[in-house]
Enzyme design. Structure first.
Site, mmCIF file in Angstrom:
data_model
loop_
_atom_site.group_PDB
_atom_site.id
_atom_site.type_symbol
_atom_site.label_atom_id
_atom_site.label_comp_id
_atom_site.label_asym_id
_atom_site.label_seq_id
_atom_site.Cartn_x
_atom_site.Cartn_y
_atom_site.Cartn_z
ATOM 1 C CB CYS A 160 -0.903 0.002 1.232
ATOM 2 S SG CYS A 160 -1.882 1.508 1.412
ATOM 3 C CB CYS A 189 -4.528 2.289 5.728
ATOM 4 S SG CYS A 189 -4.115 2.467 3.972
ATOM 5 C CG ASP A 228 18.890 -6.529 -16.903
ATOM 6 O OD1 ASP A 228 18.949 -7.745 -17.174
ATOM 7 O OD2 ASP A 228 18.689 -6.092 -15.761
ATOM 8 C CB CYS A 288 -0.479 2.162 5.745
ATOM 9 S SG CYS A 288 -1.092 0.589 5.087
#
Length: 447
Positions: A207, A231, A359, A210
């Site tokens: 999240c 949250c 890469d 939070c």
């Protein structure tokens, strides 16, 4: 005439000459003329922005080119004059080239923008609308981690309240733009579309408010789906969304909720990712005030080539060209192939040029285990990193007697087109246009 006007006129004149010369020689003229122009006049993009009444920028990781083309067709077929970089040349050079090709005054500029250089293009063009599709790991050597890309784009647009944001509510990364003061339009898919449960890479598992792990009711691919956190962080409420979609007889049958009204339309290109392209473009059309029935007809009749599920017919068999460039998109293409019941052969092409990303370790996040099916008889590996692909397929437990290594792209294309079976050709970016050119040549010559 002042110096800046002289520089602009000179850049435009030279750029036009370079473009026309390259076209006469049959060369790819999607970026180099723009490179010449920007060398002569680095402020070229700033100077052309007043040639457009409105500017729309489309950015994100996957779906930019198809979404950009959808929006362009919606606008032009609604009677407006528009300019766009429709071939996917999404750097500053590509946008400059698009203008060089057709210098004029327009109602709309519709430009796909590479997420890595978005802040610079945004600063030059000062758009009226910004469409953000999604964020996935893509060319880490160029962009770094996703959080870095997201924050750079947010940083570029945070001080302007004038433009409207059209955002994918189903991507937690895109939802991070919700705290900006701009007017925001949210789109998404309201239910799980693909009934088969498949393991996917979820890029955004924490999240952003939070830091706890996000929970999902469902996901449609990668991290795109219905998410929430204790949250309070969750999908923003949709302005426009797909209520249901079924892929049937080579078409998506799509049910869109537009406020209290229902809109039903078809879309001819498979893949859940294309549903997001449809609803994002539909949302832009509605924001521009285009009638629902007009949008329905334009999207249902949309046609697009240039290697995005582009189909060719050779000797009675479909040969399908599909760009692949990161794990999330590649897995979606493999799902489409897996769902195809026909006998088929595959050509996988992996390059590591600058535009592809040096890469190539990202191929280990692609679920090649999906193509162990018996109805895939042969897989050819090609490109500058063909051996890396072969090793990855070996670890995916694809029988070695099904795999052919052919480093030379010309030879690989000719070989795959000799098979009497449905054919999927999956190149990375720098192999896309060469592959398409070779297929077209084979079609013209018939040999």
């Amino acid at each position: 005439m002042n110096l800046e006007k002289i520089k602009f006129s000179l850049a435009l004149f030279v750029g036009r000459l370079v473009y026309l010369f390259m076209k006469i020689l049959g060369l790819d003229a999607t970026t180099f003329p723009g490179k010449v122009v920007l060398k002569i006049d680095p402020q070229f993009l700033i100077k052309i922005k007043n040639r457009f009444k409105k500017i729309i920028l489309v950015t994100g990781t996957n779906g930019k080119t198809t979404t950009n083309n959808l929006i362009f067709q919606i606008i032009t077929k609604s009677g407006y004059k528009a300019l766009g970089n429709l071939e996917g040349a999404n750097l500053r050079t590509g946008i400059a080239t698009a203008f060089i090709r057709n210098p004029s005054y327009y109602d709309f500029g519709v430009f796909e923008v590479d997420e890595g250089i978005f802040p610079f293009v945004y600063k030059d063009l000062k758009p009226h609308y910004v469409v953000i599709t999604n964020f996935f790991r893509d060319q880490l050597d160029r962009y770094g981690e996703i959080d870095t890309t997201v924050e750079k784009i947010k940083g570029a647009i945070k001080d302007s309240k004038e433009h409207i944001l059209i955002l994918n509510a189903d991507d937690p990364f895109v939802s991070r733009f919700s705290d900006l003061p701009n007017r925001k339009i949210y789109y998404g898919i309201g239910n799980k579309v693909r009934k088969k449960d498949t393991e996917e890479i979820k890029e955004s598992i924490y999240c952003p408010k939070c830091g706890k792990i996000l929970k999902y009711e469902f996901f449609n691919y990668a991290q795109l789906g219905r998410y929430f956190c204790e949250c309070g962080f969750k999908n923003p409420d949709y302005d426009y969304y797909i209520l249901s979609a079924e892929y049937k007889e080579n078409y998506w049958l799509i049910h869109i909720k537009d406020g209290d009204e229902d809109v039903f339309l078809n879309f001819r290109y498979p893949g859940v990712y294309n549903l997001y392209n449809v609803i994002s473009a539909y949302s832009v059309g509605r924001v521009l005030g285009i009638d629902k029935e007009i949008l329905k007809n334009i999207i249902s009749n949309f046609s697009f080539r240039l290697g995005r599920l582009e189909k060719f017919n050779l000797e009675g068999y479909e040969r399908i060209l599909v760009l692949v460039k990161n794990p999330a998109g590649y897995n979606q293409v493999l799902d489409t192939i897996k769902d195809d019941p026909n006998e088929k052969v595959l050509l996988l092409i992996l390059n590591d040029n600058v535009a592809d990303g040096r890469d190539v370790s990202w191929i280990w996040d692609v679920d090649f285990e999906k193509i162990k099916d018996d109805n895939i008889s042969t897989v050819i590996c090609s490109g500058t990193r063909a051996e890396d692909l072969l090793v990855r397929l070996k670890y995916a437990e694809i029988p070695l007697n099904k795999i052919i290594l052919e480093n030379n792209l010309n030879t690989a294309i000719l070989k795959i087109l000799t098979f009497k079976a449905k054919t999927y050709i999956l190149p990375t970016y720098t192999a896309l246009f060469k592959s398409r050119k070779l297929i077209m040549k084979r079609l013209r010559n018939g040999t």
